[in-house]
Design a protein around this motif. Structure first.
Motif, PDB file in Angstrom:
ATOM      1  N   ALA A 153     104.479 -54.995 -49.996  1.00  0.00           N
ATOM      2  CA  ALA A 153     105.822 -54.576 -50.404  1.00  0.00           C
ATOM      3  C   ALA A 153     106.671 -55.781 -50.778  1.00  0.00           C
ATOM      4  CB  ALA A 153     106.487 -53.797 -49.274  1.00  0.00           C
ATOM      5  N   LEU A 156     103.858 -54.851 -45.099  1.00  0.00           N
ATOM      6  CA  LEU A 156     104.912 -55.798 -45.437  1.00  0.00           C
ATOM      7  C   LEU A 156     104.565 -56.729 -46.591  1.00  0.00           C
ATOM      8  CD1 LEU A 156     106.244 -56.897 -41.928  1.00  0.00           C
ATOM      9  CD2 LEU A 156     107.587 -55.887 -43.766  1.00  0.00           C
ATOM     10  N   LEU A 176     112.922 -52.435 -45.188  1.00  0.00           N
ATOM     11  CA  LEU A 176     112.124 -51.728 -46.186  1.00  0.00           C
ATOM     12  C   LEU A 176     112.060 -50.229 -45.896  1.00  0.00           C
ATOM     13  CD1 LEU A 176     109.182 -54.287 -46.535  1.00  0.00           C
ATOM     14  CD2 LEU A 176     110.911 -53.769 -48.274  1.00  0.00           C
ATOM     15  N   TYR A 199     105.325 -50.236 -49.290  1.00  0.00           N
ATOM     16  CA  TYR A 199     105.441 -50.585 -47.873  1.00  0.00           C
ATOM     17  C   TYR A 199     104.784 -49.517 -47.001  1.00  0.00           C
ATOM     18  CZ  TYR A 199     107.402 -50.704 -43.231  1.00  0.00           C
ATOM     19  OH  TYR A 199     107.532 -50.694 -41.864  1.00  0.00           O
TER      20      TYR A 199
END
Length: 266
Positions: free
Chosen positions: A148, A145, A184, A140
Motif C-alpha cells: 500500500a 503495509l 490506511l 492495503y
C-alpha cells in the motif's frame, strides 16, 4: 452523550500555535520541529486518536474530518486564553482538519497554514484522484503495509505503481498497533473523499506545499485551493513529509510565514 476524551501536549511560551499532525494524527517525528517552534510559541500538539497517549490497541472506527476539527476546537477552548487567537498548522490529513476548523470556527483563529492537504476532490479530475486513494486502501487490505505504501507513493507522484512488494493483510491486533496501518484503514479514504467548502474559507489561510513535491498531486491540490480561495501559496522545504525530513528549516519557514501576520494583527 459524553464528549470523547482529548489528547494533546503543550510546551513553550508565546502565542498559541495548534499543530494537527497528518497520518492518523500520531505526532511521531514532529518533536524536532516543535522544539524550534516552542522557542517562539505555546505549541499545542493535538493527537486526535490518542495514539501517542497510550491508546494504541482499542478499536478505531472510520474517521470523520468533522470529528477531528471539533476536537481541535475543544482543545483550543481549553488552551487558548480568553480574547486570544490561535495560529494553526495542519499537515496532510491534519491539513484537511485545519481547513474544516477554519470554515467552522474562524473567530478564534488568527491564521491557518495547511500543508499539502489531500482534499483532491476539489480538482477538475477529483473523482479520478479519489479513486487513486481507494486503490491504495484496497491494496492495503489485500497485501499489507509495504504494498500500500508503494502504491500511495506512486499515486502522489502521478505514476503507475508497477510491481508491488509481496505482503499479506494485517491482523486486527497488528493493525491497531501501527499508526500507519490505522491511517490506511480508517483515515485515508474518508479524509481524501472530503471536499472543503472553499467559499467558507477566510483570508486567514495559507496553503503550503513542499518544494520537492512540484508537479505532484498534492502540490497541485494546494495550488488549486490557494487559487480558488485567494490565499497565498508558500513552498516549504522538502516534500510531503518536510516537517519530519527538514524540521528546523520547516519551522523557520513556518515562522517566516506567520510573523508578518502577527505584525499585521497588532
Amino acid at each position: 452523550m459524553a464528549e470523547p476524551p482529548l489528547h494533546y501536549d503543550v510546551r513553550g511560551e508565546g502565542p498559541v500555535l495548534l499543530v494537527i499532525p497528518g497520518g492518523a494524527g500520531h505526532p511521531m517525528g514532529l518533536e524536532p520541529m516543535t522544539d524550534v517552534l516552542a522557542e517562539h510559541f505555546t505549541v499545542v500538539t493535538y493527537d486526535p486518536l490518542g495514539l501517542a497517549h497510550g491508546r494504541l490497541g482499542p478499536p478505531v472506527h472510520d474517521q470523520r474530518v468533522e470529528e477531528w476539527s471539533e476536537g481541535a476546537y475543544r482543545v483550543l477552548q481549553r488552551t487558548l486564553p480568553d480574547g486570544d487567537f490561535a495560529y494553526v498548522l495542519g499537515t496532510s490529513s491534519g491539513g484537511i482538519a485545519a481547513l474544516d476548523l477554519l470554515a467552522r470556527h474562524p473567530r478564534r483563529l488568527r491564521h491557518v497554514v495547511a500543508h499539502e492537504p489531500p482534499c483532491v476532490g476539489v480538482l477538475p479530475d477529483g473523482e479520478r484522484q479519489r479513486a487513486v486513494f481507494r486503490r491504495v486502501y484496497d491494496t492495503y487490505r489485500a497485501a499489507g503495509l509495504q504494498a500500500a505504501g508503494a502504491r500511495l507513493g506512486a499515486g502522489l507522484a502521478g505514476r503507475e505503481a508497477g510491481e508491488l512488494p509481496p505482503g499479506r493483510p494485517l491482523s486486527r491486533d497488528e493493525e491497531l498497533g501501527r499508526p500507519m496501518a490505522v491511517f490506511l484503514a480508517h483515515v485515508l479514504v474518508p479524509f481524501s473523499s472530503y471536499t472543503p467548502d472553499l467559499t467558507a474559507l477566510t483570508s486567514r489561510l495559507t496553503l503550503a506545499a513542499g518544494a520537492d513535491s512540484r508537479g505532484q498531486l498534492l502540490h497541485r491540490t494546494a495550488e488549486f485551493v490557494a487559487d480558488r480561495t485567494g490565499s497565498d501559496l508558500v513552498e516549504f522545504p522538502g516534500g510531503h513529509l518536510g516537517a519530519v525530513e527538514h524540521p528546523v528549516a520547516f519551522a523557520e519557514r513556518l515562522m517566516a510565514t506567520l510573523l508578518p501576520v502577527a505584525r499585521e494583527s497588532r
